[in-house]
Design a protein around this motif. Structure first.
Motif, PDB file in Angstrom:
ATOM      1  N   ALA A   1      83.802  41.073  35.199  1.00 61.41           N
ATOM      2  CA  ALA A   1      84.044  42.441  35.656  1.00 61.41           C
ATOM      3  C   ALA A   1      82.878  42.967  36.496  1.00 61.41           C
ATOM      4  O   ALA A   1      83.081  43.735  37.451  1.00 61.41           O
ATOM      5  CB  ALA A   1      84.283  43.363  34.458  1.00 61.41           C
ATOM      6  N   LEU A   2      81.645  42.552  36.176  1.00 62.27           N
ATOM      7  CA  LEU A   2      80.472  42.990  36.930  1.00 62.27           C
ATOM      8  C   LEU A   2      80.521  42.535  38.388  1.00 62.27           C
ATOM      9  O   LEU A   2      79.981  43.202  39.276  1.00 62.27           O
ATOM     10  CB  LEU A   2      79.193  42.459  36.271  1.00 62.27           C
ATOM     11  N   LEU A   3      81.166  41.383  38.620  1.00 55.92           N
ATOM     12  CA  LEU A   3      81.211  40.840  39.984  1.00 55.92           C
ATOM     13  C   LEU A   3      81.893  41.794  40.958  1.00 55.92           C
ATOM     14  O   LEU A   3      81.566  41.832  42.139  1.00 55.92           O
ATOM     15  CB  LEU A   3      81.947  39.490  39.973  1.00 55.92           C
ATOM     16  N   ASP A   4      82.824  42.583  40.448  1.00 54.85           N
ATOM     17  CA  ASP A   4      83.581  43.498  41.303  1.00 54.85           C
ATOM     18  C   ASP A   4      82.683  44.553  41.961  1.00 54.85           C
ATOM     19  O   ASP A   4      82.963  45.018  43.058  1.00 54.85           O
ATOM     20  CB  ASP A   4      84.669  44.186  40.473  1.00 54.85           C
ATOM     21  N   SER A   5      81.598  44.914  41.278  1.00 57.49           N
ATOM     22  CA  SER A   5      80.702  45.937  41.820  1.00 57.49           C
ATOM     23  C   SER A   5      79.704  45.359  42.830  1.00 57.49           C
ATOM     24  O   SER A   5      78.989  46.109  43.493  1.00 57.49           O
ATOM     25  CB  SER A   5      79.939  46.623  40.677  1.00 57.49           C
ATOM     26  N   TYR A   6      79.642  44.043  42.937  1.00 56.48           N
ATOM     27  CA  TYR A   6      78.713  43.400  43.871  1.00 56.48           C
ATOM     28  C   TYR A   6      79.415  42.780  45.074  1.00 56.48           C
ATOM     29  O   TYR A   6      78.945  42.885  46.207  1.00 56.48           O
ATOM     30  CB  TYR A   6      77.905  42.316  43.141  1.00 56.48           C
ATOM     31  N   ILE A   7      80.541  42.122  44.818  1.00 57.46           N
ATOM     32  CA  ILE A   7      81.236  41.428  45.911  1.00 57.46           C
ATOM     33  C   ILE A   7      82.250  42.380  46.530  1.00 57.46           C
ATOM     34  O   ILE A   7      83.444  42.368  46.191  1.00 57.46           O
ATOM     35  CB  ILE A   7      81.920  40.139  45.402  1.00 57.46           C
ATOM     36  N   ASN A   8      81.791  43.259  47.397  1.00 59.76           N
ATOM     37  CA  ASN A   8      82.663  44.205  48.070  1.00 59.76           C
ATOM     38  C   ASN A   8      82.061  44.594  49.424  1.00 59.76           C
ATOM     39  O   ASN A   8      80.931  44.206  49.747  1.00 59.76           O
ATOM     40  CB  ASN A   8      82.921  45.443  47.207  1.00 59.76           C
ATOM     41  N   LYS A   9      82.815  45.341  50.203  1.00 59.56           N
ATOM     42  CA  LYS A   9      82.415  45.696  51.563  1.00 59.56           C
ATOM     43  C   LYS A   9      81.135  46.525  51.589  1.00 59.56           C
ATOM     44  O   LYS A   9      80.330  46.438  52.520  1.00 59.56           O
ATOM     45  CB  LYS A   9      83.563  46.461  52.241  1.00 59.56           C
ATOM     46  N   ARG A  10      80.923  47.340  50.555  1.00 61.14           N
ATOM     47  CA  ARG A  10      79.764  48.241  50.526  1.00 61.14           C
ATOM     48  C   ARG A  10      78.493  47.517  50.106  1.00 61.14           C
ATOM     49  O   ARG A  10      77.444  47.639  50.738  1.00 61.14           O
ATOM     50  CB  ARG A  10      80.051  49.401  49.577  1.00 61.14           C
ATOM     51  N   SER A  11      78.551  46.738  49.019  1.00 66.53           N
ATOM     52  CA  SER A  11      77.347  46.080  48.475  1.00 66.53           C
ATOM     53  C   SER A  11      77.008  44.781  49.200  1.00 66.53           C
ATOM     54  O   SER A  11      75.844  44.448  49.383  1.00 66.53           O
ATOM     55  CB  SER A  11      77.533  45.816  46.980  1.00 66.53           C
ATOM     56  N   LYS A  12      78.048  44.001  49.543  1.00 67.72           N
ATOM     57  CA  LYS A  12      77.890  42.775  50.339  1.00 67.72           C
ATOM     58  C   LYS A  12      77.002  41.710  49.688  1.00 67.72           C
ATOM     59  O   LYS A  12      76.206  41.072  50.351  1.00 67.72           O
ATOM     60  CB  LYS A  12      77.348  43.108  51.737  1.00 67.72           C
ATOM     61  N   TYR A  13      77.163  41.517  48.382  1.00 71.87           N
ATOM     62  CA  TYR A  13      76.453  40.419  47.712  1.00 71.87           C
ATOM     63  C   TYR A  13      77.302  39.160  47.886  1.00 71.87           C
ATOM     64  O   TYR A  13      78.054  38.766  46.997  1.00 71.87           O
ATOM     65  CB  TYR A  13      76.265  40.740  46.222  1.00 71.87           C
ATOM     66  N   PHE A  14      77.162  38.528  49.049  1.00 70.25           N
ATOM     67  CA  PHE A  14      78.073  37.451  49.416  1.00 70.25           C
ATOM     68  C   PHE A  14      77.500  36.050  49.188  1.00 70.25           C
ATOM     69  O   PHE A  14      78.226  35.067  49.304  1.00 70.25           O
ATOM     70  CB  PHE A  14      78.505  37.601  50.875  1.00 70.25           C
ATOM     71  N   TRP A  15      76.203  35.943  48.908  1.00 71.22           N
ATOM     72  CA  TRP A  15      75.615  34.633  48.615  1.00 71.22           C
ATOM     73  C   TRP A  15      75.288  34.538  47.126  1.00 71.22           C
ATOM     74  O   TRP A  15      74.727  35.465  46.555  1.00 71.22           O
ATOM     75  CB  TRP A  15      74.358  34.390  49.449  1.00 71.22           C
TER      76      TRP A  15
ATOM     77  N   LEU B   1      65.435  41.387  53.917  1.00 74.20           N
ATOM     78  CA  LEU B   1      65.113  40.607  52.721  1.00 74.20           C
ATOM     79  C   LEU B   1      66.314  40.510  51.783  1.00 74.20           C
ATOM     80  O   LEU B   1      66.506  39.526  51.097  1.00 74.20           O
ATOM     81  CB  LEU B   1      63.927  41.244  51.980  1.00 74.20           C
ATOM     82  N   GLY B   2      67.105  41.574  51.745  1.00 71.44           N
ATOM     83  CA  GLY B   2      68.242  41.574  50.835  1.00 71.44           C
ATOM     84  C   GLY B   2      67.835  41.932  49.418  1.00 71.44           C
ATOM     85  O   GLY B   2      66.657  41.855  49.052  1.00 71.44           O
ATOM     86  N   ASN B   3      68.798  42.340  48.625  1.00 66.07           N
ATOM     87  CA  ASN B   3      68.570  42.653  47.214  1.00 66.07           C
ATOM     88  C   ASN B   3      69.230  41.593  46.340  1.00 66.07           C
ATOM     89  O   ASN B   3      69.973  40.756  46.833  1.00 66.07           O
ATOM     90  CB  ASN B   3      69.108  44.049  46.899  1.00 66.07           C
ATOM     91  N   CYS B   4      68.949  41.686  45.056  1.00 67.88           N
ATOM     92  CA  CYS B   4      69.347  40.594  44.166  1.00 67.88           C
ATOM     93  C   CYS B   4      69.907  41.151  42.857  1.00 67.88           C
ATOM     94  O   CYS B   4      69.353  42.089  42.285  1.00 67.88           O
ATOM     95  CB  CYS B   4      68.120  39.718  43.905  1.00 67.88           C
TER      96      CYS B   4
ATOM     97  N   LEU C   1      74.187  33.740  37.078  1.00 64.80           N
ATOM     98  CA  LEU C   1      74.396  33.838  38.519  1.00 64.80           C
ATOM     99  C   LEU C   1      73.362  34.774  39.118  1.00 64.80           C
ATOM    100  O   LEU C   1      72.998  35.788  38.515  1.00 64.80           O
ATOM    101  CB  LEU C   1      75.782  34.410  38.835  1.00 64.80           C
ATOM    102  N   LEU C   2      72.882  34.412  40.298  1.00 67.92           N
ATOM    103  CA  LEU C   2      72.090  35.321  41.119  1.00 67.92           C
ATOM    104  C   LEU C   2      72.917  35.631  42.357  1.00 67.92           C
ATOM    105  O   LEU C   2      73.385  34.721  43.032  1.00 67.92           O
ATOM    106  CB  LEU C   2      70.769  34.669  41.542  1.00 67.92           C
ATOM    107  N   LEU C   3      73.117  36.904  42.640  1.00 70.09           N
ATOM    108  CA  LEU C   3      73.860  37.303  43.831  1.00 70.09           C
ATOM    109  C   LEU C   3      72.919  38.069  44.755  1.00 70.09           C
ATOM    110  O   LEU C   3      72.106  38.881  44.290  1.00 70.09           O
ATOM    111  CB  LEU C   3      75.046  38.188  43.470  1.00 70.09           C
ATOM    112  N   THR C   4      73.005  37.824  46.032  1.00 74.13           N
ATOM    113  CA  THR C   4      72.149  38.523  46.992  1.00 74.13           C
ATOM    114  C   THR C   4      72.953  38.975  48.208  1.00 74.13           C
ATOM    115  O   THR C   4      73.914  38.313  48.609  1.00 74.13           O
ATOM    116  CB  THR C   4      70.973  37.638  47.447  1.00 74.13           C
TER     117      THR C   4
ATOM    118  N   THR D   1      76.090  29.130  47.141  1.00 73.59           N
ATOM    119  CA  THR D   1      77.462  29.181  47.657  1.00 73.59           C
ATOM    120  C   THR D   1      77.772  30.540  48.265  1.00 73.59           C
ATOM    121  O   THR D   1      77.319  31.572  47.760  1.00 73.59           O
ATOM    122  CB  THR D   1      78.463  28.932  46.505  1.00 73.59           C
ATOM    123  N   HIS D   2      78.555  30.545  49.323  1.00 81.98           N
ATOM    124  CA  HIS D   2      79.073  31.795  49.868  1.00 81.98           C
ATOM    125  C   HIS D   2      80.368  32.128  49.131  1.00 81.98           C
ATOM    126  O   HIS D   2      81.158  31.237  48.818  1.00 81.98           O
ATOM    127  CB  HIS D   2      79.341  31.666  51.378  1.00 81.98           C
ATOM    128  N   VAL D   3      80.585  33.410  48.849  1.00 78.79           N
ATOM    129  CA  VAL D   3      81.753  33.798  48.052  1.00 78.79           C
ATOM    130  C   VAL D   3      83.071  33.438  48.746  1.00 78.79           C
ATOM    131  O   VAL D   3      84.096  33.281  48.077  1.00 78.79           O
ATOM    132  CB  VAL D   3      81.722  35.314  47.731  1.00 78.79           C
TER     133      VAL D   3
END
Length: 395
Positions: A148-162, A260-263, A273-276, A310-312
């Protein structure tokens, strides 16, 4: 409300309001009769109580109230006089999903009760310290919380795609005892309790008739092992939090302008998992950074080959789920969470095994009930994901 729950809430409140407080007099709690009885009841309610340790004692021997009273009285006397010493665990192996075998340590019933007592005393304290990124083997948390946490990171606004798929080589088996005890001692000043934990860690194991010393690790299958592992890997959470997780919005925006991106970190026991929202190079840099921390601070080794970047859009597996972001020219990008191919194969293999011709000597009703239990359990685990098509295909 029972006195035990009141005491546990008091420990949790104290820990939450004073992060530096060291707790003393915990040992006398585990010597109390009501605590021992509660721990025994919890251990006997587990299906594993039917499996004996090296002393051969099972749940059957403690069926009567007289036997339970005698057990509690003897254990209380041993703990109070500091005569209690844990026995070596009985090592067995169970098959893993990848075809390999997972080692399990089966402790004696008496040792399991004492481990439950340790968990009852330590868990309220450490639950006040653990971060929200950690979900494994914690009260009222489950694998779906990580997904469920992934939904708040993998989206158009946050862009945690790696994504960095963390894999630690034998995390439970390679926990350094001295480091673990020092970490526990940050919160526990009671030397008697620390000594008892040390005795469990050094109790050793019996494989057949051979005794093996345990210089590192906590036995998988032990009641307090998940808690001790979480205490150990909490340092990984804190490393992430102090460097990336605690940044405010302006600090995160500054990192973005510097490219630099966030993590973000999501951990379930030793799976993480580490998402950036930086680029591919940032993801590889994070992998190296966390690998160095694990090696230097926790004496753990990252399996670099399995710790993929990996890229999402290409998808990744986590906790039995496959997560992938789909980008279409005619529709908005969407993230689908589905059962992994491995999970589907294992279910098919299980059903095939349960429906072999030679096994139809069993009662058909029993067979149907057993199959239904397996199928309900499987779809119950995946029912909150995008499993509709998978379920239809499996039907």
């Amino acid at each position: 409300m029972s006195d035990i729950i009141k005491t546990q809430r008091s420990l949790a409140t104290k820990a939450e309001h004073n992060p530096l407080h060291q707790f003393d007099h915990l040992y006398r709690l585990i010597c109390r009769e009501d605590w021992i009885r509660t721990a025994l009841k919890s251990v006997l309610a587990n299906k594993g109580a039917k499996t004996p340790g090296i002393d051969g004692v099972t749940k059957k021997e403690l069926a009567s109230n007289t036997a339970k009273d005698e057990f509690v009285s003897k254990l209380q006397a041993e703990l109070r006089s500091k005569q209690f010493k844990p026995k070596p665990v009985r090592r067995i192996y169970i098959p893993k999903a990848n075809g390999k075998r997972r080692p399990l340590g089966i402790a004696t019933l008496k040792d399991r009760v004492v481990q439950m007592l340790l968990k009852m005393a330590l868990e309220p304290i450490w639950e006040s310290d653990f971060l929200n990124c950690s979900n494994g083997f914690r009260p009222k948390r489950r694998t779906q919380d990580c997904i469920a946490l992934l939904d708040s990171y993998i989206n158009k606004r946050s862009k945690y795609f790696w994504v960095v798929e963390g894999d630690i080589k034998g995390a439970f088996d390679n926990i350094h005892h001295d480091i673990l005890l020092k970490l526990v001692a940050k919160r526990v000043a009671d030397k008697r309790l620390l000594k008892l934990i040390g005795c469990f860690l050094k109790a050793g194991m019996m494989q057949g008739s051979l005794f093996h010393r345990t210089e590192n690790g906590t036995p998988q299958g032990a009641i307090c092992s998940p808690l001790l592992a979480n205490i150990y890997l909490h340092q990984l959470d804190m490393f992430w939090w102090n460097k990336y997780g605690s940044l405010d919005r302006k600090q995160k925006e500054k990192r973005r302008t510097q490219r630099l991106g966030n993590c973000a970190l999501i951990r379930y026991a030793d799976d993480w998992l580490l998402l950036t929202n930086g680029g591919k190079e940032e993801a590889f840099r994070l992998r190296e950074e966390f690998q160095t921390f694990l090696k230097e601070e926790l004496k753990l080794e990252l399996n670099v080959e399995k710790t993929r970047v990996t890229h999402v859009n290409n998808g990744f597996n986590f906790l039995g789920f496959h997560v992938r972001r789909y980008v279409s020219a005619h529709d908005k990008p969407k993230v689908l969470v589905t059962p992994t191919q491995g999970a589907k194969k294992r279910l098919k293999a299980k059903v095939k095994e349960m429906t072999k011709r030679k096994r139809f000597k069993d009662s058909p009703l029993l067979k149907f009930n057993a199959l239904n239990a397996v199928l309900r359990g499987w779809i119950g685990y995946y029912c909150h994901s995008n499993a509709k098509k998978t379920a239809k295909d499996l039907d």
